[in-house]
Structures are given as C-alpha cells and as structure tokens.
Motif scaffolding. Structure first.
Motif, mmCIF file in Angstrom:
data_model
loop_
_atom_site.group_PDB
_atom_site.id
_atom_site.type_symbol
_atom_site.label_atom_id
_atom_site.label_comp_id
_atom_site.label_asym_id
_atom_site.label_seq_id
_atom_site.Cartn_x
_atom_site.Cartn_y
_atom_site.Cartn_z
ATOM 1 N N GLY A 122 5.738 1.191 20.093
ATOM 2 C CA GLY A 122 6.502 2.298 20.662
ATOM 3 C C GLY A 122 5.907 3.662 20.385
ATOM 4 N N ILE A 123 4.806 3.712 19.669
ATOM 5 C CA ILE A 123 4.162 4.992 19.395
ATOM 6 C C ILE A 123 2.678 4.741 19.165
ATOM 7 C CG2 ILE A 123 4.538 4.969 16.906
ATOM 8 C CD1 ILE A 123 5.274 8.000 17.288
ATOM 9 N N SER A 124 1.861 5.686 19.568
ATOM 10 C CA SER A 124 0.420 5.559 19.341
ATOM 11 C C SER A 124 -0.134 6.967 19.176
ATOM 12 C CB SER A 124 -0.244 4.816 20.503
ATOM 13 O OG SER A 124 -0.052 5.521 21.714
ATOM 14 N N GLY A 125 -1.437 7.122 19.292
ATOM 15 C CA GLY A 125 -2.058 8.419 19.123
ATOM 16 C C GLY A 125 -2.086 8.833 17.664
ATOM 17 N N ARG A 126 -2.471 10.085 17.441
ATOM 18 C CA ARG A 126 -2.626 10.560 16.072
ATOM 19 C C ARG A 126 -1.339 10.439 15.267
ATOM 20 N NH1 ARG A 126 -4.065 16.501 15.084
ATOM 21 N NH2 ARG A 126 -2.091 16.696 14.045
ATOM 22 N N TYR A 127 -0.201 10.730 15.896
ATOM 23 C CA TYR A 127 1.077 10.640 15.176
ATOM 24 C C TYR A 127 1.338 9.204 14.719
ATOM 25 C CZ TYR A 127 6.025 10.994 14.054
ATOM 26 O OH TYR A 127 7.226 10.934 13.404
ATOM 27 N N GLY A 128 1.088 8.230 15.578
ATOM 28 C CA GLY A 128 1.247 6.827 15.187
ATOM 29 C C GLY A 128 0.313 6.473 14.042
ATOM 30 N N GLY A 129 -0.911 6.977 14.086
ATOM 31 C CA GLY A 129 -1.858 6.740 13.001
ATOM 32 C C GLY A 129 -1.420 7.383 11.703
ATOM 33 N N GLU A 130 -0.852 8.593 11.795
ATOM 34 C CA GLU A 130 -0.333 9.256 10.592
ATOM 35 C C GLU A 130 0.818 8.455 9.988
ATOM 36 O OE1 GLU A 130 0.691 13.172 11.912
ATOM 37 O OE2 GLU A 130 -1.398 13.819 12.025
ATOM 38 N N LEU A 131 1.691 7.926 10.845
ATOM 39 C CA LEU A 131 2.794 7.096 10.341
ATOM 40 C C LEU A 131 2.250 5.847 9.657
ATOM 41 C CD1 LEU A 131 5.382 7.345 13.261
ATOM 42 C CD2 LEU A 131 5.493 8.450 11.009
ATOM 43 N N TRP A 132 1.228 5.226 10.246
ATOM 44 C CA TRP A 132 0.612 4.044 9.645
ATOM 45 C C TRP A 132 0.080 4.393 8.261
ATOM 46 C CZ3 TRP A 132 -3.557 2.026 7.293
ATOM 47 C CH2 TRP A 132 -3.722 0.653 7.311
ATOM 48 N N LEU A 133 -0.652 5.501 8.156
ATOM 49 C CA LEU A 133 -1.229 5.903 6.867
ATOM 50 C C LEU A 133 -0.149 6.197 5.829
ATOM 51 C CD1 LEU A 133 -4.152 8.222 8.046
ATOM 52 C CD2 LEU A 133 -4.347 5.947 7.004
ATOM 53 N N ARG A 134 0.898 6.928 6.222
ATOM 54 C CA ARG A 134 1.987 7.231 5.274
ATOM 55 C C ARG A 134 2.688 5.964 4.825
ATOM 56 N NH1 ARG A 134 4.349 12.510 8.195
ATOM 57 N NH2 ARG A 134 4.588 10.967 9.812
ATOM 58 N N ASP A 135 2.925 5.051 5.761
ATOM 59 C CA ASP A 135 3.605 3.800 5.436
ATOM 60 C C ASP A 135 2.740 2.959 4.495
ATOM 61 O OD1 ASP A 135 5.418 1.725 5.430
ATOM 62 O OD2 ASP A 135 5.374 1.388 7.584
ATOM 63 N N ALA A 136 1.443 2.876 4.771
ATOM 64 C CA ALA A 136 0.532 2.130 3.900
ATOM 65 C C ALA A 136 0.493 2.758 2.513
ATOM 66 C CB ALA A 136 -0.872 2.090 4.517
ATOM 67 N N GLU A 137 0.482 4.080 2.472
ATOM 68 C CA GLU A 137 0.446 4.782 1.186
ATOM 69 C C GLU A 137 1.692 4.487 0.356
ATOM 70 O OE1 GLU A 137 -1.314 9.072 0.039
ATOM 71 O OE2 GLU A 137 0.184 9.079 1.645
ATOM 72 N N MET A 138 2.855 4.564 0.970
ATOM 73 C CA MET A 138 4.099 4.314 0.230
ATOM 74 C C MET A 138 4.238 2.844 -0.153
ATOM 75 S SD MET A 138 5.200 7.200 -0.384
ATOM 76 C CE MET A 138 6.517 6.540 -1.371
ATOM 77 N N SER A 139 3.830 1.941 0.710
ATOM 78 C CA SER A 139 3.898 0.515 0.371
ATOM 79 C C SER A 139 2.970 0.206 -0.799
ATOM 80 C CB SER A 139 3.540 -0.348 1.577
ATOM 81 O OG SER A 139 4.499 -0.181 2.599
ATOM 82 N N ALA A 140 1.752 0.754 -0.766
ATOM 83 C CA ALA A 140 0.806 0.533 -1.854
ATOM 84 C C ALA A 140 1.327 1.161 -3.150
ATOM 85 C CB ALA A 140 -0.562 1.110 -1.483
ATOM 86 N N TRP A 141 1.935 2.328 -3.047
ATOM 87 C CA TRP A 141 2.516 2.984 -4.227
ATOM 88 C C TRP A 141 3.613 2.112 -4.836
ATOM 89 C CZ3 TRP A 141 2.530 5.941 -8.202
ATOM 90 C CH2 TRP A 141 3.720 6.419 -8.748
ATOM 91 N N ARG A 142 4.448 1.507 -3.996
ATOM 92 C CA ARG A 142 5.517 0.639 -4.505
ATOM 93 C C ARG A 142 4.948 -0.563 -5.257
ATOM 94 N NH1 ARG A 142 7.827 2.177 0.554
ATOM 95 N NH2 ARG A 142 9.642 3.485 0.153
ATOM 96 N N VAL A 143 3.870 -1.137 -4.732
ATOM 97 C CA VAL A 143 3.234 -2.270 -5.422
ATOM 98 C C VAL A 143 2.697 -1.811 -6.776
ATOM 99 C CG1 VAL A 143 1.316 -3.921 -5.381
ATOM 100 C CG2 VAL A 143 2.659 -3.502 -3.306
ATOM 101 N N GLY A 144 2.003 -0.671 -6.785
ATOM 102 C CA GLY A 144 1.460 -0.152 -8.042
ATOM 103 C C GLY A 144 2.546 0.170 -9.047
ATOM 104 N N LEU A 145 3.598 0.804 -8.582
ATOM 105 C CA LEU A 145 4.704 1.154 -9.469
ATOM 106 C C LEU A 145 5.392 -0.097 -9.991
ATOM 107 C CD1 LEU A 145 6.401 3.463 -10.668
ATOM 108 C CD2 LEU A 145 7.830 3.341 -8.629
ATOM 109 N N ALA A 146 5.560 -1.080 -9.135
ATOM 110 C CA ALA A 146 6.229 -2.313 -9.545
ATOM 111 C C ALA A 146 5.415 -3.078 -10.573
ATOM 112 C CB ALA A 146 6.499 -3.195 -8.328
ATOM 113 N N SER A 147 4.088 -2.944 -10.525
ATOM 114 C CA SER A 147 3.258 -3.724 -11.441
ATOM 115 C C SER A 147 3.510 -3.344 -12.890
ATOM 116 C CB SER A 147 1.779 -3.578 -11.094
ATOM 117 O OG SER A 147 1.342 -2.263 -11.357
#
Length: 195
Positions: free
Chosen positions: A150-175
């Motif tokens: 439902g979304i693409s372009g730079r904004y979709g890519g920014e959302l992907w990066l932010r989501d990946a960053e927060m998901s990775a942070w949660r894994v690191g914090l949980a460890s």
C-alpha cells in the motif's frame, strides 16, 4: 509470518524464552496446569507473549518479514536490487548484503539465535550517513510492492528502515533479559518505588 513460533524448546531439558518468562513473571510452574488449559490460561499466556517486548522471537520474526518484502537474492530482480543497496549504502551495506549475510543467518534466527540479524541491521543503520540513508530508502521503497503493502517510494523505504531499526533494537534490548534474575527485577521495582 515466516518464522515458526515454538512454545516449547526443541531440547527436552531446556526452556525457551516464553517458558522462562511465564515461570518468572507469572509464577506458573512448568507442568502447569495439571488439569488442562482453560480460556483464562490461554488469555494470560497470550497477554504475556504479546505485551512483553522481551519475547524477541516476535521481533526476529518481524525482521524476517521485513526482509521477505524485499527482492530475493539470486533472482534477476534481487541481484539488481542488492547492487543498488550496495551502491547506495557503501561499506555499511555489507552488514546486510546477501553476499556477506546469506547462507545460514536467517536459518539461525529460525533455530533460536536471537541476535545475529538484529545486530547486523543495527550496524548497517548506524554506519549510514544521512545521504546514504536517504538513498537506501529510495532503493528499498522502489522495490516494495505498492499493491500489496500500500505504499512505496522513498517514504515506504523510510518506514521499512525505521521498522527494521526498532525491531532490531527490541531484539538487542531483549537479549539483556537472559542475564536478568527475579532479584534484579525486584530491585528495579523497589528503586522506582523509593524514587
């Protein structure tokens, strides 16, 4: 979700993260309940799993879903996409590039290695300059399926990066929780009660 969720460990003598969480935070014995599960038991387990970000299998599963939204390595589209990521992200891109991260990395997450992908994603994002991050967002956004997501372009890519960053942070914090005891948790609450 691509990752199979395991409620119990594959090893009979080991307890997985959810089992440890339930015994430590809900005071549920490992053989509980002896008379069978009720709807209330299932609800308590679901709440514990959904609300506790320490359950990093969910965050890791989400990281895998994010990568699954990108073109697959080894395909014509994937080769072109990952070349664009490498060009846009410079040396930082090697943290997540299939030529460097391929093979067993995603399988290890599936098999219980909680931090491998997460730390690579965090290193990738930390090493990007602001202009590289913009270029990487453009490359990712151009590859996202607008019809499905439902979304693409730079904004979709920014959302992907932010989501990946927060998901990775949660894994690191949980460890860090694997080294935390119930006494550590009680000391935390007591310190905040007295503050």
């Amino acid at each position: 979700m691509i990752v199979n969720r395991h409620v119990s460990s594959d090893q009979p003598d080991e307890h997985d993260e959810l089992e440890q969480h339930l015994t430590q935070n809900l005071n549920a014995p490992l053989d509980w309940p002896e008379d069978g599960l009720s709807v209330g038991h299932v609800a308590a387990i679901a709440v514990a799993a959904a609300c506790d970000t320490a359950y990093s299998q969910a965050a890791n599963g989400h990281l895998i879903d994010l990568f699954a939204a990108l073109p697959l390595p080894g395909t014509t589209e994937g080769k072109s996409f990952w070349e664009r990521i490498r060009d846009a992200g410079g040396s930082a891109a090697w943290n997540i590039h299939p030529a460097n991260m391929g093979g067993p990395f995603f399988e290890r997450v599936h098999d219980g290695n909680e931090g491998g992908i997460a730390y690579r994603v965090l290193s990738f994002l930390e090493e990007l300059t602001p202009s590289q991050r913009t270029d990487v967002a453009e490359a990712i956004g151009s590859a996202l399926d607008n019809g499905t997501i439902g979304i693409s372009g730079r904004y979709g890519g920014e959302l992907w990066l932010r989501d990946a960053e927060m998901s990775a942070w949660r894994v690191g914090l949980a460890s860090r929780r694997q080294f935390e005891t119930s006494q550590d948790r009680e000391r935390f609450f007591e310190a905040w009660r007295r503050a």
